[in-house]
Write an enzyme that holds these catalytic residues in place. Sequence first.
Site, short mmCIF file in Angstrom:
data_model
loop_
_atom_site.label_atom_id
_atom_site.label_comp_id
_atom_site.label_asym_id
_atom_site.label_seq_id
_atom_site.Cartn_x
_atom_site.Cartn_y
_atom_site.Cartn_z
N LYS A 63 0.78 -1.06 0.13
CA LYS A 63 0.35 0.33 0.18
C LYS A 63 0.80 1.42 0.23
CE LYS A 63 -1.57 1.09 3.98
NZ LYS A 63 -1.58 1.57 5.16
N GLN A 345 -9.17 -4.01 7.26
CA GLN A 345 -8.10 -3.02 8.36
C GLN A 345 -9.54 -2.45 9.58
OE1 GLN A 345 -4.19 -3.78 7.97
NE2 GLN A 345 -4.89 -3.85 6.18
#
Length: 875
Positions: A63, A345
């Site tokens: 990411k 998440q």
Amino acid sequence: MTEPSKLPHRGVPEHQPAAGGIAARARAAAGPQYLSGLNPEQREAVETLDGPVLVLAGAGTGKTRVLTTRIAHILSQGRARPHEILSVTFTNKAAREMKLRLGQMLGQAVEGMPWLGTFHSIGGRILRFHAELVQLKSNFTVLDVDDQVRLLKQLLQAESIDDKRWPARMLAGLIDGWKNRGLTPSQVPSGEAAMFGNGKGGKLYASYQERLKILNAADFGDLLLENIRLFRENPDVLRQYQNRFKFILVDEYQDTNVAQYLWLRLLSQAPSRPGVPLSAIIPGAMDPAVIPGRAAGVNPESGDKEDSARDSGFAPAGAPRNDAGNPVAQPSPPKNICCVGDDDQSIYGWRGAEVDNILRFEHDFPGAKVIRLERNYRSTGHILAAASHLIAHNEGRLGKTLRTEDVDGEKVTVTGSWDSEEEARAIGEEIEELQRAGENLNEVAILVRASFQMREFEDRFVTLGLPYRVIGGPRFYERAEIRDALAYLRVINSPADDLAFERIVNVPKRGLGDATVQLLHDHARKRRMPLFEAARAVVETDELKPKARGSLRDLILQFDRWRAQREVTAHTELAEIVLDESGYTEMWQKDRSADAASRLDNLKELVRSMEEFENLQGFLEHISLVMDRDGGAEDEAVSLMTLHSAKGLEFDNVFLPGWEEGLFPSQRTLDEQGRAGLEEERRLAHVGLTRARRRAKLYFATNRRIHGTWSTTIPSRFLDELPSANVEITESKGGSGWGGAGGYGPSRFDNVESFGSSYATPGWQRAQANRNRGQAGRSGQARGGFEEGQSSFSGSRSDAFSGGGFSRNKRGPLVIEGELVAKSTGTVSEFSLDDRVFHQKFGYGHVVKIDGNKLTIAFEKAGEKKVVDSFVERV
DNA sequence: TTCTAGTTCGTTTTT
DNA sequence: CGAACTAGAA
């Protein structure tokens, strides 16, 4: 392994061209160097520059790499200059990390990225530029929670509300929640506002905001909310920023709250043509008919009658209206905004994060491109399979399938223990084993659900001499000594900072207590002047007792002197002078408690950190936003932290203790949030598992002490939700330190046996069965009272000891019991002050206080504890 | 005003 | 079981 450049067990590959091999070189030829080594999805995420993009980046899929590369790409393509890119993160750490990686990638410092930072720091920055438009001055103070609560307490008092029944803290929480949802005082649904303080909640919020303006202060929530208000009320200002930011990047989008969402929404609209009313833009951001949870934030003026409708989530489906009640025009198309996040998440829902933001991205930003990153470069096969299988039990998710090309590796282990102490012992031993096998302790982490679980491990590690480091905990600037020091500086910088003044009038003790402060308040209120000026006036009268009057006058004179010195002295030096002359340093030097030394260290560190700023003003502006905990700690050590603070980190070996119903998933979350809560807990479990590269080890204990009493627990339902093919049930190795016996009741074994075969059955069903068994085995529970230390002396426990609970306990050598009972009646201590002593559990220390046979000892590692003299020996 | 002995009440935490 | 807070005595 089709990706030749991938390094097993590492994070996302850092591509040195040399290590890349033929394939990498071929790719490098196809584009700029920084693009080489990206997989196709990552590359797409980097290269899709136009229009809204949502990158769904699963754990360990690169990411941050995508985010930084994207910035590099924008810059190198000449699509924007550094100051035209807005890049927001949640934490300073993440922002720092991005700056660092960007610097590496671009081969130079990134000083030219002024708009890379946290939501709050950027919000604050913008706010300072236009402070006067929101009734502040550009040097406004950012309040910490302490100040906030103190201020609210005063307001509660003024309203004569019983702050027992309605604690200021609770109101602070409510206001914070409202601000998170983007609600100004007039926008809070009246039903909600009335719930606090007999209907005065809304009024309190309003007067709190008023007071903030008078104090020239903003709280954290204001940094965004006032920013939104600024934009709403000043279209020209908004337009200026819309024009400036050609690209917007957002990290951890799943954690954004409504206010942050609104803020992004405003900034990401294409700049409107001059003359087009702002109302054409804002309301489109939220559509109450589609976003029930947000309805309250949308129609601020739509009247209180709709409250019930809003509360129940069914807002009227009429056309959205803006603040002025005008019909909404079609919003302009959003521009280049790229949000990166992972719905799996999202673990900050309890703090106002709206998973919905990410779930509804495509709706909010029409024409958005969604890119999924599903190749995991972190964990081995078994770990990833376990994590994926677990999270698949959630319903509210966009759905990703993480895959790895890594080897299967070791299975995830599940280990049951008799109690939490044994759990700590077992983990301690496994870590020592890893250490012997040559593992670096920096690659070992213990992730707990709640921080109280940490103590057990700390105790154990101190005994073992295993180096560990606790991550998280109070931030540097949250420590009392730092806040006190800052308060002194704040009063110097701005004499009208009543909250800071109040904080330190009597620190160190000057004999200026509540009565004096009250008097000052009365004066200040009557004359509408700051406390400091009130003090100046009061000193001239004889309203105070001579003693108080004297020391107050001294204090004022000191401040006058410091302010004068400010003109001619460097700000760091001034800080030292202030801390010395005020007696603050001395206060801690005289303090005999164990952490006094570290507090003094912190003060030094604070002064040192001031060097980075040009002057006092600049320092104070930034300190509350960017000051981080002290980094340090380069030594090899096991990391100990909560699951929440583990997000974003990774370790080779991850230990996950406490997987029991009630603790994890947390009962309270279940009670308060129901199914949504359960799903968030499950995401937390998923985060925990995916922190591991090579080994993930789960634990549950049959008995755990909660709030001081022992209770029997049952294994977490999450254990049931793991795929049996990737999990191995193991024996606890914890029995040792107790002279053999180490046996558990049959119950534990049954648990383990049934676990493997029954993972398809609903967890709670089996839970029922286990509960009965657990109670059968409760005889061993007297163990709770057996813990060594001070507790043994606090009451009528000797009955409990002699009462026989112990003789049945197979696990503790009776010798200790006898010793405990015998010595506890002794009266004369054979120790004297300052004796150096050794304690089995806490290590070395020296005696600082003696009270019969109870000693207070300042341990070198464990801090100050009260222990019974029979547990320590002189050395 | 301050110190000490009693009471209460227990997640997670950035900024 | 303890930290963290609050109400009475010195």
